[in-house]
Design a protein around this motif. Structure first.
Motif, PDB file in Angstrom:
ATOM      1  N   THR A 271      33.012  50.265  28.487  1.00  0.00           N
ATOM      2  CA  THR A 271      33.376  50.276  29.902  1.00  0.00           C
ATOM      3  C   THR A 271      33.573  48.865  30.457  1.00  0.00           C
ATOM      4  OG1 THR A 271      31.071  50.224  30.643  1.00  0.00           O
ATOM      5  CG2 THR A 271      32.076  52.402  30.350  1.00  0.00           C
ATOM      6  N   VAL A 272      34.291  48.784  31.567  1.00  0.00           N
ATOM      7  CA  VAL A 272      34.342  47.582  32.396  1.00  0.00           C
ATOM      8  C   VAL A 272      34.013  48.027  33.814  1.00  0.00           C
ATOM      9  CG1 VAL A 272      35.961  46.242  31.006  1.00  0.00           C
ATOM     10  CG2 VAL A 272      36.842  47.737  32.772  1.00  0.00           C
ATOM     11  N   ARG A 273      33.292  47.172  34.528  1.00  0.00           N
ATOM     12  CA  ARG A 273      32.876  47.483  35.899  1.00  0.00           C
ATOM     13  C   ARG A 273      33.782  46.721  36.863  1.00  0.00           C
ATOM     14  NH1 ARG A 273      27.974  46.266  35.170  1.00  0.00           N
ATOM     15  NH2 ARG A 273      28.088  44.144  35.915  1.00  0.00           N
ATOM     16  N   ILE A 274      34.439  47.457  37.738  1.00  0.00           N
ATOM     17  CA  ILE A 274      35.314  46.860  38.749  1.00  0.00           C
ATOM     18  C   ILE A 274      34.481  46.697  40.012  1.00  0.00           C
ATOM     19  CG2 ILE A 274      37.451  47.097  40.065  1.00  0.00           C
ATOM     20  CD1 ILE A 274      37.847  47.011  36.975  1.00  0.00           C
ATOM     21  N   LYS A 275      34.227  45.443  40.381  1.00  0.00           N
ATOM     22  CA  LYS A 275      33.420  45.195  41.571  1.00  0.00           C
ATOM     23  C   LYS A 275      34.050  44.179  42.507  1.00  0.00           C
ATOM     24  CE  LYS A 275      30.707  41.689  39.282  1.00  0.00           C
ATOM     25  NZ  LYS A 275      29.483  41.174  38.814  1.00  0.00           N
ATOM     26  N   ALA A 276      35.143  43.536  42.045  1.00  0.00           N
ATOM     27  CA  ALA A 276      35.827  42.530  42.864  1.00  0.00           C
ATOM     28  C   ALA A 276      37.303  42.486  42.474  1.00  0.00           C
ATOM     29  CB  ALA A 276      35.192  41.157  42.645  1.00  0.00           C
ATOM     30  N   VAL A 277      38.094  41.876  43.350  1.00  0.00           N
ATOM     31  CA  VAL A 277      39.525  41.704  43.091  1.00  0.00           C
ATOM     32  C   VAL A 277      39.960  40.315  43.556  1.00  0.00           C
ATOM     33  CG1 VAL A 277      40.088  44.154  43.293  1.00  0.00           C
ATOM     34  CG2 VAL A 277      40.254  42.699  45.293  1.00  0.00           C
ATOM     35  N   TYR A 278      40.960  39.774  42.879  1.00  0.00           N
ATOM     36  CA  TYR A 278      41.605  38.555  43.359  1.00  0.00           C
ATOM     37  C   TYR A 278      42.896  38.958  44.055  1.00  0.00           C
ATOM     38  CZ  TYR A 278      38.817  34.789  41.409  1.00  0.00           C
ATOM     39  OH  TYR A 278      37.814  33.901  41.168  1.00  0.00           O
ATOM     40  N   THR A 279      43.144  38.318  45.194  1.00  0.00           N
ATOM     41  CA  THR A 279      44.372  38.513  45.942  1.00  0.00           C
ATOM     42  C   THR A 279      44.994  37.138  46.137  1.00  0.00           C
ATOM     43  OG1 THR A 279      43.345  40.352  47.114  1.00  0.00           O
ATOM     44  CG2 THR A 279      45.355  39.439  48.075  1.00  0.00           C
ATOM     45  N   GLN A 280      46.302  37.044  45.930  1.00  0.00           N
ATOM     46  CA  GLN A 280      46.990  35.783  46.161  1.00  0.00           C
ATOM     47  C   GLN A 280      47.657  35.835  47.524  1.00  0.00           C
ATOM     48  OE1 GLN A 280      49.433  34.396  42.949  1.00  0.00           O
ATOM     49  NE2 GLN A 280      50.273  32.720  44.126  1.00  0.00           N
ATOM     50  N   ARG A 281      47.286  34.915  48.376  1.00  0.00           N
ATOM     51  CA  ARG A 281      47.860  34.849  49.724  1.00  0.00           C
ATOM     52  C   ARG A 281      49.256  34.243  49.679  1.00  0.00           C
ATOM     53  NH1 ARG A 281      42.767  33.743  53.284  1.00  0.00           N
ATOM     54  NH2 ARG A 281      41.850  35.813  53.124  1.00  0.00           N
ATOM     55  N   SER A 282      49.980  34.366  50.757  1.00  0.00           N
ATOM     56  CA  SER A 282      51.380  33.912  50.814  1.00  0.00           C
ATOM     57  C   SER A 282      51.532  32.416  50.530  1.00  0.00           C
ATOM     58  CB  SER A 282      52.001  34.250  52.164  1.00  0.00           C
ATOM     59  OG  SER A 282      51.294  33.609  53.194  1.00  0.00           O
ATOM     60  N   MET A 283      50.541  31.627  50.831  1.00  0.00           N
ATOM     61  CA  MET A 283      50.609  30.181  50.576  1.00  0.00           C
ATOM     62  C   MET A 283      50.062  29.831  49.181  1.00  0.00           C
ATOM     63  SD  MET A 283      52.131  29.056  53.190  1.00  0.00           S
ATOM     64  CE  MET A 283      51.949  27.304  53.092  1.00  0.00           C
ATOM     65  N   GLY A 284      49.745  30.837  48.379  1.00  0.00           N
ATOM     66  CA  GLY A 284      49.321  30.612  47.011  1.00  0.00           C
ATOM     67  C   GLY A 284      47.819  30.611  46.781  1.00  0.00           C
ATOM     68  N   GLU A 285      47.034  30.608  47.845  1.00  0.00           N
ATOM     69  CA  GLU A 285      45.580  30.590  47.720  1.00  0.00           C
ATOM     70  C   GLU A 285      45.087  31.893  47.072  1.00  0.00           C
ATOM     71  OE1 GLU A 285      41.638  30.280  50.606  1.00  0.00           O
ATOM     72  OE2 GLU A 285      43.580  30.762  51.472  1.00  0.00           O
ATOM     73  N   MET A 286      44.176  31.758  46.094  1.00  0.00           N
ATOM     74  CA  MET A 286      43.573  32.918  45.443  1.00  0.00           C
ATOM     75  C   MET A 286      42.244  33.211  46.132  1.00  0.00           C
ATOM     76  SD  MET A 286      45.726  33.780  43.095  1.00  0.00           S
ATOM     77  CE  MET A 286      44.861  34.841  41.974  1.00  0.00           C
ATOM     78  N   VAL A 287      42.087  34.457  46.590  1.00  0.00           N
ATOM     79  CA  VAL A 287      40.892  34.844  47.330  1.00  0.00           C
ATOM     80  C   VAL A 287      40.181  35.966  46.574  1.00  0.00           C
ATOM     81  CG1 VAL A 287      40.036  35.763  49.515  1.00  0.00           C
ATOM     82  CG2 VAL A 287      42.005  34.221  49.502  1.00  0.00           C
ATOM     83  N   LEU A 288      38.892  35.780  46.327  1.00  0.00           N
ATOM     84  CA  LEU A 288      38.076  36.789  45.668  1.00  0.00           C
ATOM     85  C   LEU A 288      37.384  37.622  46.733  1.00  0.00           C
ATOM     86  CD1 LEU A 288      36.903  37.868  42.975  1.00  0.00           C
ATOM     87  CD2 LEU A 288      35.024  36.249  43.287  1.00  0.00           C
ATOM     88  N   GLY A 289      37.476  38.930  46.588  1.00  0.00           N
ATOM     89  CA  GLY A 289      36.841  39.811  47.554  1.00  0.00           C
ATOM     90  C   GLY A 289      36.552  41.166  46.950  1.00  0.00           C
ATOM     91  N   PRO A 290      36.002  42.061  47.751  1.00  0.00           N
ATOM     92  CA  PRO A 290      35.704  43.407  47.258  1.00  0.00           C
ATOM     93  C   PRO A 290      36.984  44.239  47.174  1.00  0.00           C
ATOM     94  CG  PRO A 290      35.175  43.261  49.577  1.00  0.00           C
ATOM     95  CD  PRO A 290      35.585  41.876  49.144  1.00  0.00           C
ATOM     96  N   PRO A 291      36.956  45.314  46.394  1.00  0.00           N
ATOM     97  CA  PRO A 291      38.094  46.239  46.387  1.00  0.00           C
ATOM     98  C   PRO A 291      38.324  46.796  47.796  1.00  0.00           C
ATOM     99  CG  PRO A 291      36.646  46.692  44.540  1.00  0.00           C
ATOM    100  CD  PRO A 291      35.934  45.703  45.428  1.00  0.00           C
ATOM    101  N   LYS A 292      39.528  47.313  48.050  1.00  0.00           N
ATOM    102  CA  LYS A 292      39.898  47.801  49.383  1.00  0.00           C
ATOM    103  C   LYS A 292      39.035  48.952  49.866  1.00  0.00           C
ATOM    104  CE  LYS A 292      44.759  46.533  49.222  1.00  0.00           C
ATOM    105  NZ  LYS A 292      46.128  47.036  49.256  1.00  0.00           N
ATOM    106  N   SER A 293      38.550  49.774  48.938  1.00  0.00           N
ATOM    107  CA  SER A 293      37.766  50.942  49.346  1.00  0.00           C
ATOM    108  C   SER A 293      36.537  51.090  48.456  1.00  0.00           C
ATOM    109  CB  SER A 293      38.620  52.210  49.237  1.00  0.00           C
ATOM    110  OG  SER A 293      38.903  52.481  47.875  1.00  0.00           O
ATOM    111  N   LYS A 294      35.621  51.954  48.875  1.00  0.00           N
ATOM    112  CA  LYS A 294      34.442  52.233  48.048  1.00  0.00           C
ATOM    113  C   LYS A 294      34.843  52.812  46.699  1.00  0.00           C
ATOM    114  CE  LYS A 294      30.966  52.904  51.628  1.00  0.00           C
ATOM    115  NZ  LYS A 294      29.967  53.819  52.185  1.00  0.00           N
ATOM    116  N   ALA A 295      35.910  53.609  46.700  1.00  0.00           N
ATOM    117  CA  ALA A 295      36.392  54.206  45.449  1.00  0.00           C
ATOM    118  C   ALA A 295      36.912  53.139  44.485  1.00  0.00           C
ATOM    119  CB  ALA A 295      37.485  55.223  45.735  1.00  0.00           C
ATOM    120  N   GLY A 296      37.294  51.978  45.009  1.00  0.00           N
ATOM    121  CA  GLY A 296      37.782  50.885  44.176  1.00  0.00           C
ATOM    122  C   GLY A 296      36.689  50.265  43.324  1.00  0.00           C
ATOM    123  N   ARG A 297      35.444  50.343  43.807  1.00  0.00           N
ATOM    124  CA  ARG A 297      34.299  49.870  43.016  1.00  0.00           C
ATOM    125  C   ARG A 297      33.941  50.990  42.059  1.00  0.00           C
ATOM    126  NH1 ARG A 297      31.287  45.423  45.115  1.00  0.00           N
ATOM    127  NH2 ARG A 297      29.543  46.144  43.880  1.00  0.00           N
TER     128      ARG A 297
END
Length: 136
Positions: free
Chosen positions: A46-72
């Motif tokens: 298994t792999v545990r999904i607990k966070a996601v990286y999102t790239q903002r329009s200016m290129g910055e990479m932001v680490l945060g939680p999945p969009k919903s509880k089901a995403g974890r």
């Protein structure tokens, strides 16, 4: 694929486990790029999904939680993919539990542009288009 219809096995193997995880258990880009060594449990498969990286329009990479509880969630890895992930962890991932499983070239989160550039077929120029299949 080259003209023979077979996959190119001479390509950089760093992306083999990435492709397998993105394809078979359908782990999303932001999820797979945020995976750390501690998120993987090869014994349980298994792999545990607990966070996601999102790239903002200016290129910055932001680490945060999945969009919903089901995403974890915990995602099962097909048994056939475990050897590739085991090899990947042993060769390409630092030993620390928080080490990214699929880091970018500079050690931070992998960006799509870096992946596209690094995983391109050997001998293919950036503007190259694959020939259309012949219709019979």
């Amino acid at each position: 694929m080259p003209e023979t219809g077979h996959a190119d096995f001479s390509q950089d193997r760093r992306f083999r486990a990435f492709i397998l995880l993105a394809t078979f258990p359908s782990v999303r880009w932001g999820e797979i790029t945020a995976l750390t060594r501690s998120d993987t449990d090869l014994r349980a498969g298994t792999v545990r999904i607990k966070a996601v990286y999102t790239q903002r329009s200016m290129g910055e990479m932001v680490l945060g939680p999945p969009k919903s509880k089901a995403g974890r969630r915990t995602v099962g890895i097909p048994k056939a993919s475990i050897p590739a992930l085991t090899e990947h962890l042993a060769i390409y991932v630092k030993e620390a539990p928080g080490s990214l499983v699929f880091p970018g070239a500079k050690g931070g989160p992998m960006r799509r542009s870096g992946f596209n550039r690094a995983s391109a077929w050997l001998g293919r120029s950036p503007g190259h288009r694959c020939p259309e299949p012949a219709l019979s």
